[in-house]
Design a protein around this motif. Structure first.
Motif, short mmCIF file in Angstrom:
data_model
loop_
_atom_site.label_atom_id
_atom_site.label_comp_id
_atom_site.label_asym_id
_atom_site.label_seq_id
_atom_site.Cartn_x
_atom_site.Cartn_y
_atom_site.Cartn_z
N LYS A 65 0.84 -1.19 0.00
CA LYS A 65 0.00 0.00 0.00
C LYS A 65 0.88 1.24 0.00
O LYS A 65 1.87 1.30 0.72
CB LYS A 65 -0.90 0.03 1.24
N THR A 66 0.53 2.23 -0.81
CA THR A 66 1.26 3.49 -0.81
C THR A 66 0.49 4.50 0.02
O THR A 66 -0.65 4.84 -0.31
CB THR A 66 1.46 4.02 -2.24
N ILE A 67 1.12 4.96 1.09
CA ILE A 67 0.47 5.85 2.06
C ILE A 67 1.27 7.14 2.17
O ILE A 67 2.50 7.12 2.20
CB ILE A 67 0.38 5.19 3.45
N SER A 68 0.57 8.27 2.25
CA SER A 68 1.25 9.56 2.47
C SER A 68 0.70 10.22 3.73
O SER A 68 -0.48 10.07 4.06
CB SER A 68 1.04 10.49 1.27
N GLY A 69 1.58 10.94 4.44
CA GLY A 69 1.14 11.71 5.60
C GLY A 69 0.93 10.88 6.85
O GLY A 69 1.46 9.78 7.00
N ASN A 70 0.10 11.38 7.74
CA ASN A 70 -0.09 10.79 9.07
C ASN A 70 -0.80 9.44 9.06
O ASN A 70 -0.74 8.69 10.02
CB ASN A 70 -0.87 11.75 9.97
N GLU A 71 -1.48 9.12 7.97
CA GLU A 71 -2.19 7.85 7.89
C GLU A 71 -1.24 6.66 8.02
O GLU A 71 -1.62 5.58 8.46
CB GLU A 71 -2.96 7.76 6.58
N GLY A 72 0.02 6.88 7.64
CA GLY A 72 0.99 5.80 7.68
C GLY A 72 1.17 5.19 9.05
O GLY A 72 1.36 3.98 9.18
N LEU A 73 1.13 6.00 10.10
CA LEU A 73 1.33 5.49 11.46
C LEU A 73 0.23 4.52 11.85
O LEU A 73 0.49 3.49 12.47
CB LEU A 73 1.39 6.66 12.45
N ARG A 74 -1.00 4.83 11.46
CA ARG A 74 -2.13 3.93 11.77
C ARG A 74 -1.98 2.61 11.03
O ARG A 74 -2.18 1.53 11.60
CB ARG A 74 -3.45 4.61 11.38
N ILE A 100 3.88 -1.60 3.51
CA ILE A 100 3.51 -0.28 3.01
C ILE A 100 4.71 0.49 2.45
O ILE A 100 5.86 0.25 2.83
CB ILE A 100 2.84 0.59 4.09
N ILE A 101 4.41 1.40 1.52
CA ILE A 101 5.33 2.44 1.10
C ILE A 101 4.80 3.72 1.74
O ILE A 101 3.69 4.15 1.46
CB ILE A 101 5.37 2.59 -0.43
N TRP A 102 5.58 4.30 2.65
CA TRP A 102 5.10 5.46 3.40
C TRP A 102 5.99 6.66 3.11
O TRP A 102 7.20 6.63 3.34
CB TRP A 102 5.13 5.13 4.90
N THR A 103 5.39 7.72 2.58
CA THR A 103 6.11 8.95 2.29
C THR A 103 5.40 10.13 2.93
O THR A 103 4.26 10.02 3.38
CB THR A 103 6.22 9.18 0.77
N LYS A 104 6.08 11.25 2.94
CA LYS A 104 5.53 12.44 3.60
C LYS A 104 4.37 13.03 2.79
O LYS A 104 3.33 13.38 3.34
CB LYS A 104 6.62 13.48 3.80
N LYS A 105 4.58 13.16 1.47
CA LYS A 105 3.50 13.67 0.63
C LYS A 105 3.72 13.27 -0.82
O LYS A 105 4.85 12.98 -1.24
CB LYS A 105 3.39 15.19 0.75
N LYS A 106 2.62 13.27 -1.58
CA LYS A 106 2.69 12.93 -3.00
C LYS A 106 2.94 14.20 -3.80
O LYS A 106 2.32 15.23 -3.57
CB LYS A 106 1.39 12.27 -3.46
N LEU A 107 3.84 14.09 -4.77
CA LEU A 107 4.16 15.18 -5.67
C LEU A 107 3.67 14.83 -7.07
O LEU A 107 3.26 13.69 -7.32
CB LEU A 107 5.68 15.42 -5.68
N PRO A 108 3.69 15.77 -8.00
CA PRO A 108 3.26 15.46 -9.38
C PRO A 108 4.14 14.39 -10.02
O PRO A 108 5.25 14.10 -9.58
CB PRO A 108 3.41 16.81 -10.09
N ASN A 109 3.62 13.79 -11.10
CA ASN A 109 4.35 12.81 -11.92
C ASN A 109 4.76 11.55 -11.16
O ASN A 109 5.84 10.99 -11.39
CB ASN A 109 5.60 13.47 -12.53
N ASP A 110 3.89 11.09 -10.26
CA ASP A 110 4.14 9.85 -9.53
C ASP A 110 5.45 9.88 -8.73
O ASP A 110 6.17 8.88 -8.63
CB ASP A 110 4.15 8.64 -10.48
N ILE A 111 5.74 11.04 -8.17
CA ILE A 111 6.92 11.19 -7.31
C ILE A 111 6.44 11.46 -5.89
O ILE A 111 5.44 12.15 -5.68
CB ILE A 111 7.83 12.34 -7.80
N PHE A 112 7.14 10.91 -4.91
CA PHE A 112 6.76 11.06 -3.51
C PHE A 112 7.91 11.68 -2.73
O PHE A 112 9.07 11.33 -2.93
CB PHE A 112 6.39 9.71 -2.91
#
Length: 227
Positions: free
Chosen positions: A42-51, A59-71
């Motif tokens: 699962k690809t998760i961004s932000g605070n949801e990752g901790l839950r 999971i793939i956990w990043t801070k935020k999603k950027l344009p063009n499928d970059i995190f």
């Protein structure tokens, strides 16, 4: 960290961990591109990752999603804190970028390695050997050319790669003291590539790496130097 095969190796580590049914956390201290063909993550961004993390999921956990499928990844301090809540997880962290080049050495601000990292892998791709040196092939061309004693359009040989691997301010010097330090020479597709890798390994075997491996990730062929 390094160049010429980081994403492919990360995917391979993910697949092996899945086969072992390990909970996995994939993240980075730099930007990550989308990992395609990694089923079950699962690809998760932000605070949801901790839950999600507390459920021991993959999971793939990043801070935020950027344009063009970059995190956008986390800071080293944030990842050290995340690690406290993910003791059961295999945590795979991308610590620098190379803009799809085959060669690079770190500048003074990279790689960004979490303090609690247990294993560090530096990647150099032997497919660059025999090619002409250029900024299309080499990330941070000016820095690399000075260290490797290499000019633009010179043919790259094993000695240039040895110089980059042995660079006193290179990847080895940035790895946490207590971590297992691993050198991986990727892109060994042909007999000549394997011979070049063995030549490089012989030259760098005593500089401080705990494990030296060469091979090709896609072909799933790996050779442990010295055995």
């Amino acid at each position: 960290m390094g160049a010429g095969g980081k994403a492919t190796l990360m995917k391979r580590l993910i697949l092996v961990a899945q086969e072992c049914n390990n909970p996995i956390l994939v993240t980075g201290t730099t930007n990550l591109h989308s990992f395609k063909n990694t089923k079950g993550l699962k690809t998760i961004s932000g605070n949801e990752g901790l839950r999600i993390l507390q459920k021991d999921e993959k999971i793939i956990w990043t801070k935020k999603k950027l344009p063009n499928d970059i995190f956008h990844g986390f800071s080293t301090v944030e990842i050290d804190k995340i690690q406290k809540n993910a003791e059961k997880h295999l945590i795979i962290v991308k610590t620098d970028g190379a803009r799809k080049r085959l060669i690079k050495v770190p500048n003074s601000k990279e790689p960004l390695i979490p303090k609690k990292t247990t294993h560090c892998i530096a990647i150099f791709n032997v497919q660059c050997i025999g090619q002409k040196a250029s900024s299309k092939l080499i990330h941070r061309f000016e820095l690399c050319s000075q260290i490797a004693e290499l000019k633009e359009n010179n043919k790259i040989d094993c000695s240039h790669i040895v110089n980059l691997i042995s660079y006193k301010n290179g990847y080895l010097s940035r790895m946490p003291k207590d971590s297992k330090k691993i050198l991986y020479l990727s892109g060994c597709l042909k007999t000549e590539d394997i011979k070049n890798a063995e030549k490089i390994c012989k030259s760098v075997q005593k500089i401080g790496y705990d494990i030296i491996v060469f091979g090709d990730t896609i072909e799933k062929k790996f050779f442990l130097y010295g055995e």
